[in-house]
Design an enzyme around this catalytic site. Structure first.
Site, PDB file in Angstrom:
ATOM      1  N   ILE A  12       0.832  -1.210   0.000  1.00  0.00           N
ATOM      2  CA  ILE A  12       0.000   0.000   0.000  1.00  0.00           C
ATOM      3  C   ILE A  12       0.869   1.264   0.000  1.00  0.00           C
ATOM      4  CG2 ILE A  12      -1.883   1.242   1.153  1.00  0.00           C
ATOM      5  CD1 ILE A  12      -2.596  -1.452   2.556  1.00  0.00           C
ATOM      6  N   LEU A  33      12.756  -3.082   4.096  1.00  0.00           N
ATOM      7  CA  LEU A  33      12.584  -4.099   3.051  1.00  0.00           C
ATOM      8  C   LEU A  33      12.334  -5.502   3.630  1.00  0.00           C
ATOM      9  CD1 LEU A  33      15.167  -3.034   0.266  1.00  0.00           C
ATOM     10  CD2 LEU A  33      12.770  -2.399   0.504  1.00  0.00           C
ATOM     11  N   ILE A  52      12.520   1.222  11.401  1.00  0.00           N
ATOM     12  CA  ILE A  52      11.844   2.325  12.120  1.00  0.00           C
ATOM     13  C   ILE A  52      12.188   2.353  13.608  1.00  0.00           C
ATOM     14  CG2 ILE A  52       9.856   2.755  10.584  1.00  0.00           C
ATOM     15  CD1 ILE A  52       8.212   0.965  12.613  1.00  0.00           C
ATOM     16  N   TYR A 141      -1.918  -7.886  17.016  1.00  0.00           N
ATOM     17  CA  TYR A 141      -1.811  -6.914  15.907  1.00  0.00           C
ATOM     18  C   TYR A 141      -2.820  -5.781  16.115  1.00  0.00           C
ATOM     19  CZ  TYR A 141      -2.631  -5.055  11.175  1.00  0.00           C
ATOM     20  OH  TYR A 141      -2.818  -4.217  10.094  1.00  0.00           O
ATOM     21  N   LYS A 145      -2.113  -1.776  17.052  1.00  0.00           N
ATOM     22  CA  LYS A 145      -2.605  -0.685  16.197  1.00  0.00           C
ATOM     23  C   LYS A 145      -3.365   0.332  17.056  1.00  0.00           C
ATOM     24  CE  LYS A 145      -1.366  -1.534  11.927  1.00  0.00           C
ATOM     25  NZ  LYS A 145      -0.577  -0.573  11.147  1.00  0.00           N
ATOM     26  N   ASN A 170     -10.029  -4.316   4.379  1.00  0.00           N
ATOM     27  CA  ASN A 170      -9.084  -5.204   3.684  1.00  0.00           C
ATOM     28  C   ASN A 170      -8.757  -4.621   2.315  1.00  0.00           C
ATOM     29  OD1 ASN A 170     -10.259  -6.924   5.791  1.00  0.00           O
ATOM     30  ND2 ASN A 170      -9.041  -8.499   4.815  1.00  0.00           N
ATOM     31  N   ARG A 212     -15.792  -9.901   5.011  1.00  0.00           N
ATOM     32  CA  ARG A 212     -14.825  -8.803   4.955  1.00  0.00           C
ATOM     33  C   ARG A 212     -15.314  -7.694   4.029  1.00  0.00           C
ATOM     34  NH1 ARG A 212     -13.415 -11.104   8.783  1.00  0.00           N
ATOM     35  NH2 ARG A 212     -11.435 -12.122   9.249  1.00  0.00           N
ATOM     36  N   ARG A 269      -7.999 -19.265  11.550  1.00  0.00           N
ATOM     37  CA  ARG A 269      -6.684 -19.203  12.201  1.00  0.00           C
ATOM     38  C   ARG A 269      -6.748 -18.372  13.471  1.00  0.00           C
ATOM     39  NH1 ARG A 269      -4.567 -16.406   7.096  1.00  0.00           N
ATOM     40  NH2 ARG A 269      -6.453 -15.339   7.719  1.00  0.00           N
TER      41      ARG A 269
HETATM   42  N1  LIG Z   1      -3.213  -4.879   3.574  1.00  0.00           N
HETATM   43  C1  LIG Z   1      -4.325  -4.580   4.219  1.00  0.00           C
HETATM   44  O1  LIG Z   1      -5.411  -5.060   3.871  1.00  0.00           O
HETATM   45  C2  LIG Z   1      -4.284  -3.643   5.402  1.00  0.00           C
HETATM   46  C3  LIG Z   1      -5.472  -3.420   6.116  1.00  0.00           C
HETATM   47  C4  LIG Z   1      -5.439  -2.539   7.212  1.00  0.00           C
HETATM   48  C5  LIG Z   1      -4.265  -1.887   7.541  1.00  0.00           C
HETATM   49  N2  LIG Z   1      -3.119  -2.155   6.832  1.00  0.00           N
HETATM   50  C6  LIG Z   1      -1.899  -1.449   7.222  1.00  0.00           C
HETATM   51  O2  LIG Z   1      -1.356  -0.821   6.074  1.00  0.00           O
HETATM   52  C7  LIG Z   1       0.065  -0.743   6.208  1.00  0.00           C
HETATM   53  C8  LIG Z   1       0.748  -1.296   4.978  1.00  0.00           C
HETATM   54  O3  LIG Z   1       0.396  -2.670   4.831  1.00  0.00           O
HETATM   55  P1  LIG Z   1       0.710  -3.514   3.507  1.00  0.00           P
HETATM   56  O4  LIG Z   1      -0.418  -4.426   3.281  1.00  0.00           O
HETATM   57  O5  LIG Z   1       1.140  -2.598   2.425  1.00  0.00           O
HETATM   58  O6  LIG Z   1       1.929  -4.400   4.011  1.00  0.00           O
HETATM   59  P2  LIG Z   1       3.432  -4.545   3.474  1.00  0.00           P
HETATM   60  O7  LIG Z   1       4.040  -5.632   4.305  1.00  0.00           O
HETATM   61  O8  LIG Z   1       3.457  -4.674   2.002  1.00  0.00           O
HETATM   62  O9  LIG Z   1       4.056  -3.140   3.871  1.00  0.00           O
HETATM   63  C9  LIG Z   1       4.710  -2.883   5.073  1.00  0.00           C
HETATM   64  C10 LIG Z   1       6.020  -2.212   4.736  1.00  0.00           C
HETATM   65  O10 LIG Z   1       6.669  -1.841   5.961  1.00  0.00           O
HETATM   66  C11 LIG Z   1       8.020  -2.259   5.911  1.00  0.00           C
HETATM   67  N3  LIG Z   1       8.424  -2.538   7.288  1.00  0.00           N
HETATM   68  C12 LIG Z   1       7.932  -3.511   8.105  1.00  0.00           C
HETATM   69  N4  LIG Z   1       8.535  -3.455   9.301  1.00  0.00           N
HETATM   70  C13 LIG Z   1       9.423  -2.415   9.252  1.00  0.00           C
HETATM   71  C14 LIG Z   1      10.343  -1.884  10.176  1.00  0.00           C
HETATM   72  N5  LIG Z   1      10.466  -2.400  11.392  1.00  0.00           N
HETATM   73  N6  LIG Z   1      11.123  -0.831   9.790  1.00  0.00           N
HETATM   74  C15 LIG Z   1      10.994  -0.309   8.535  1.00  0.00           C
HETATM   75  N7  LIG Z   1      10.135  -0.799   7.623  1.00  0.00           N
HETATM   76  C16 LIG Z   1       9.359  -1.840   7.972  1.00  0.00           C
HETATM   77  C17 LIG Z   1       8.036  -3.496   5.029  1.00  0.00           C
HETATM   78  O11 LIG Z   1       9.290  -3.773   4.448  1.00  0.00           O
HETATM   79  C18 LIG Z   1       6.986  -3.121   3.985  1.00  0.00           C
HETATM   80  O12 LIG Z   1       7.566  -2.428   2.913  1.00  0.00           O
HETATM   81  C19 LIG Z   1       0.402  -1.483   7.505  1.00  0.00           C
HETATM   82  O13 LIG Z   1       0.506  -0.536   8.548  1.00  0.00           O
HETATM   83  C20 LIG Z   1      -0.810  -2.368   7.724  1.00  0.00           C
HETATM   84  O14 LIG Z   1      -0.978  -2.690   9.090  1.00  0.00           O
HETATM   85  C21 LIG Z   1      -3.109  -3.008   5.777  1.00  0.00           C
END
Ligand SMILES: NC(=O)c1ccc[n+]([C@@H]2O[C@H](COP(=O)([O-])OP(=O)(O)OC[C@H]3O[C@@H](n4cnc5c(N)ncnc54)[C@H](O)[C@@H]3O)[C@@H](O)[C@H]2O)c1
Length: 311
Positions: A12, A33, A52, A141, A145, A170, A212, A269
């Site tokens: 995202i 990464l 981070i 999780y 959040k 989602n 969902r 799960r």
């Molecule tokens: N995918 C969904 O449906 C969804 C739904 C609700 C919320 N979110 C939130 O959206 C955000 C992005 O999710 P996504 O689906 O793109 O996941 P993703 O795993 O593709 O993206 C997460 C990114 O954060 C980086 N990252 C993880 N831990 C890190 C750290 N300790 N230091 C630096 N970088 C770090 C990863 O390398 C990755 O690029 C997250 O906060 C997730 O909780 C996602």
């Protein structure tokens, strides 16, 4: 305006970076990464491969002096968080705390925090669930959040830091990783294409799978652009308000791909919740109908069709 996007190499976050750059903003990406990919990174963005949680983050803030921080970096797997609550808390709560400290030290104007409307409300009594509903998180999780949201409110109260919290449902779209436990749209498309059986996780009293609210990543990007100037000190659901079972989703995708392959029923799960669907009236009101057309089954089908075509 300069925006620092954590997790900007992920699914995202990288789309959000693309959206910010297309809108004319300067973007700095911080990502370790762990799940993100170098090829997702927009060439016009400045990239720092760092953690981070590290002390180095403060140096990046000092060097780059961003105006706004958009926080997408996270550990995103609910089952992983159940197995490893401490590690999830370390990244998702303490990692964000480190980001917040850098924001305070460097006088950041606003933080856009990405939370999860699909997780923090738990098994709600109200559907679609609005932002006023008191969250009852049911996984580490979701808890972390929500803790991040509480920290943000504290940093506003104590230090005047402005913020907007976006609570996603989602999300699906290109660049979503098909292996792992999240991203069922991408998992189903990949499995159907490669002839691999898909698991359909379900609770015994919900045989067609969990309910969902699936939102397309392009709509999520729009919300992130609007949040730069709107939604101050607010919590906003970003979804569609449409309920879809995993079974319905599977059927839609397999029909669109013209593949006749049944999924394998599997037990829910740890950490899974039965039903989640977001009330998006607030997003529609605040952003003057900009997100209205999200509530449209035809547009969902079209976006999934396009996704299949490019995957
Ligand atoms: N995918 C969904 O449906 C969804 C739904 C609700 C919320 N979110 C939130 O959206 C955000 C992005 O999710 P996504 O689906 O793109 O996941 P993703 O795993 O593709 O993206 C997460 C990114 O954060 C980086 N990252 C993880 N831990 C890190 C750290 N300790 N230091 C630096 N970088 C770090 C990863 O390398 C990755 O690029 C997250 O906060 C997730 O909780 C996602």
């Amino acid at each position: 305006m300069k925006i620092l996007v954590t997790g900007g190499a992920g699914f995202i976050g990288s789309h959000v970076v693309d959206g910010y750059i297309a809108a004319g903003y300067k973007v700095i990406i911080v990502d370790n990464l762990s799940t993100g990919k170098r090829e997702n990174i927009h060439p016009a963005a400045k990239f720092y491969q760092i953690e981070i949680r590290s002390a180095q983050l403060e140096e990046i803030f000092q060097l780059e002096n961003p105006d706004i921080v958009n926080h997408h970096a996270a550990q995103i797997s609910v089952p992983f968080s159940v197995k490893n609550p401490q590690e999830d808390g370390d990244i998702n709560a303490l990692g964000f705390l480190n980001v917040l400290n850098c924001c305070r030290e460097n006088k950041i104007k606003k933080v856009i925090l990405i939370s999860s409307g699909g997780a923090i409300y738990g098994e709600a009594d109200e559907y679609p669930t609005s932002e006023n509903y008191a969250p009852r998180p049911l996984s580490p999780y979701a808890i972390h959040k929500l803790i991040s949201e509480y920290y943000l409110a504290f940093y506003n109260h104590q230090y005047g830091l402005d913020y907007t919290v976006l609570r996603y449902s989602n999300v699906y779209g290109t660049r979503q990783i098909p292996h792992g436990e999240a991203g069922v749209v991408s998992i189903f498309i990949t499995n159907l294409r490669e002839g691999i059986k898909s698991n359909l996780y379900a609770f015994p009293d919900e045989p067609d799978g969990m309910v969902r609210d699936y939102v397309f990543v392009k709509e999520v990007v729009k919300a992130n652009i609007l949040a730069l100037n709107k939604g101050s000190l607010d919590y906003i659901n970003i979804g569609t308000g449409l309920e879809t079972t995993t079974g319905q989703l599977y059927s839609m995708i397999s029909d669109l791909m013209n593949v006749n392959e049944k999924p394998v029923r599997a037990e829910a799960r740890p950490g899974d919740i039965k039903r989640s669907c977001l009330n998006i009236e607030k997003a529609e009101k605040i952003w003057i109908g900009n997100l209205k057309y999200l509530c449209n089954k035809r547009s969902r089908k079209r976006s999934i069709f396009l996704l299949i075509a490019v995957n």
